[in-house]
Scaffold this active site. Structure first.
Site, mmCIF file in Angstrom:
data_model
loop_
_atom_site.group_PDB
_atom_site.id
_atom_site.type_symbol
_atom_site.label_atom_id
_atom_site.label_comp_id
_atom_site.label_asym_id
_atom_site.label_seq_id
_atom_site.Cartn_x
_atom_site.Cartn_y
_atom_site.Cartn_z
ATOM 1 N N ASP A 94 51.519 -60.303 24.607
ATOM 2 C CA ASP A 94 50.407 -61.193 24.299
ATOM 3 C C ASP A 94 50.933 -62.619 24.347
ATOM 4 O OD1 ASP A 94 48.075 -62.339 23.557
ATOM 5 O OD2 ASP A 94 47.954 -61.423 21.567
ATOM 6 N N ALA A 95 50.956 -63.171 25.559
ATOM 7 C CA ALA A 95 51.574 -64.475 25.799
ATOM 8 C C ALA A 95 50.572 -65.545 26.213
ATOM 9 C CB ALA A 95 52.650 -64.342 26.882
ATOM 10 N N LYS A 96 49.392 -65.127 26.674
ATOM 11 C CA LYS A 96 48.320 -66.038 27.084
ATOM 12 C C LYS A 96 48.836 -67.118 28.034
ATOM 13 C CE LYS A 96 45.737 -65.160 22.838
ATOM 14 N NZ LYS A 96 46.738 -64.283 22.173
ATOM 15 N N ARG A 97 49.571 -66.690 29.055
ATOM 16 C CA ARG A 97 50.103 -67.617 30.038
ATOM 17 C C ARG A 97 49.039 -67.955 31.082
ATOM 18 N NH1 ARG A 97 53.705 -67.636 26.377
ATOM 19 N NH2 ARG A 97 55.918 -67.594 26.869
#
Length: 277
Positions: A94-97
């Protein structure tokens, strides 16, 4: 991991539970602080206690990056432990890159090739060329932010005053446009449980895609409502719970209590699956 392998896990475990590994050192049992790697030791205990009840683990990378290089090493040890000991578990970074093409390619390599995650969350704001580098990886999944569970989702995603030229809310445009991108079959979508009333419309646009659903439990989302409007023939949902499970206790029994909370959700999910038809 292929989508079918994920579906097989859901069927065999009668669960579509995703457990968020969002480790805050101020909330874990204090006796773990004395260990060499308290974040990893906490995660390991949670994973060993719950792996048969869930189909996915989702570390939010911010909770590791906050502790610098040591936190990143804890993340790497955690994903290695899952892959080595429970390889059938679907893993989500869950990095939302999301950035311009070359940068996204590097982000994708970091999470898919170095850390060996099965999937990563990605922000769609910069459009196709910021997402397609993630989609290029075979048997890896890109989980696009579509309709999130936070209060700020009303600022842009479902604000009736921020409609596109076609009169559709932004989240619908994200869903529809992303289906046209190369390798879009590797897409999944984040849809918050607190927006359950929108699942019917979402399923009209992406009937077969998996939806990662945060917001059940601590944020007040309803599992039954999400399933009523969001399930498809393969279930098609990954319901995430983080705080409600991993922080069920801050004592020496924390793993046991986490298992008890995960079991409650798994039993509820099992009942829903058995009565789906």
């Amino acid at each position: 991991m292929t989508t079918q392998q994920l579906v097989n896990q859901i069927e065999s475990k009668r669960s579509f539970l995703c457990i968020g590994l969002d480790v805050d050192l101020t909330k874990i049992p204090q006796y773990l602080i004395e260990t060499e790697d308290p974040i990893f030791e906490f995660n390991k205990a949670i994973i060993d206690a719950t792996h048969d009840l869930c189909v996915s683990y989702k570390p939010n990378t911010a909770f590791y990056e906050a502790y610098g290089i040591k936190g990143w090493q804890s993340l790497q040890k955690t994903i290695n432990y899952i892959n080595d000991n429970y390889p059938n578990i679907f893993t989500i970074a869950d990095a939302k890159r999301g950035d311009i093409g070359n940068t996204s390619s590097m982000y994708a390599k970091a999470f898919f090739e170095d850390l060996h995650f099965d999937s990563v969350t990605v922000a769609p704001y910069m459009g196709k060329d910021s997402v397609e580098p993630f989609l290029a990886f075979e048997n890896k999944h890109t989980i696009l932010l579509a309709l999130t569970s936070n209060e700020g989702a009303f600022d842009f995603q479902i604000n009736s005053e921020v409609l596109g030229s076609n009169g559709k809310e932004l989240y619908k445009q994200v869903l529809e446009t992303s289906k046209q991108w190369k390798n879009s079959e590797n897409l999944m979508y984040v849809v918050g449980a607190t927006k359950a009333e929108h699942f019917t419309e979402i399923r009209k646009i992406v009937p077969d895609s998996f939806l990662l659903v945060p917001g059940v439990g601590a944020q007040g989302g309803s599992l039954s409502e999400v399933c009523k409007y969001g399930m498809n023939k393969n279930v098609g949902l990954l319901i995430n719970s983080s705080r409600g499970i991993i922080y069920a206790s801050n004592g020496v029994d924390f793993a046991e209590k986490a298992r008890a909370e995960a079991l409650k959700l798994q039993k509820e999910m099992e009942n829903i699956i058995l009565h789906q038809n």
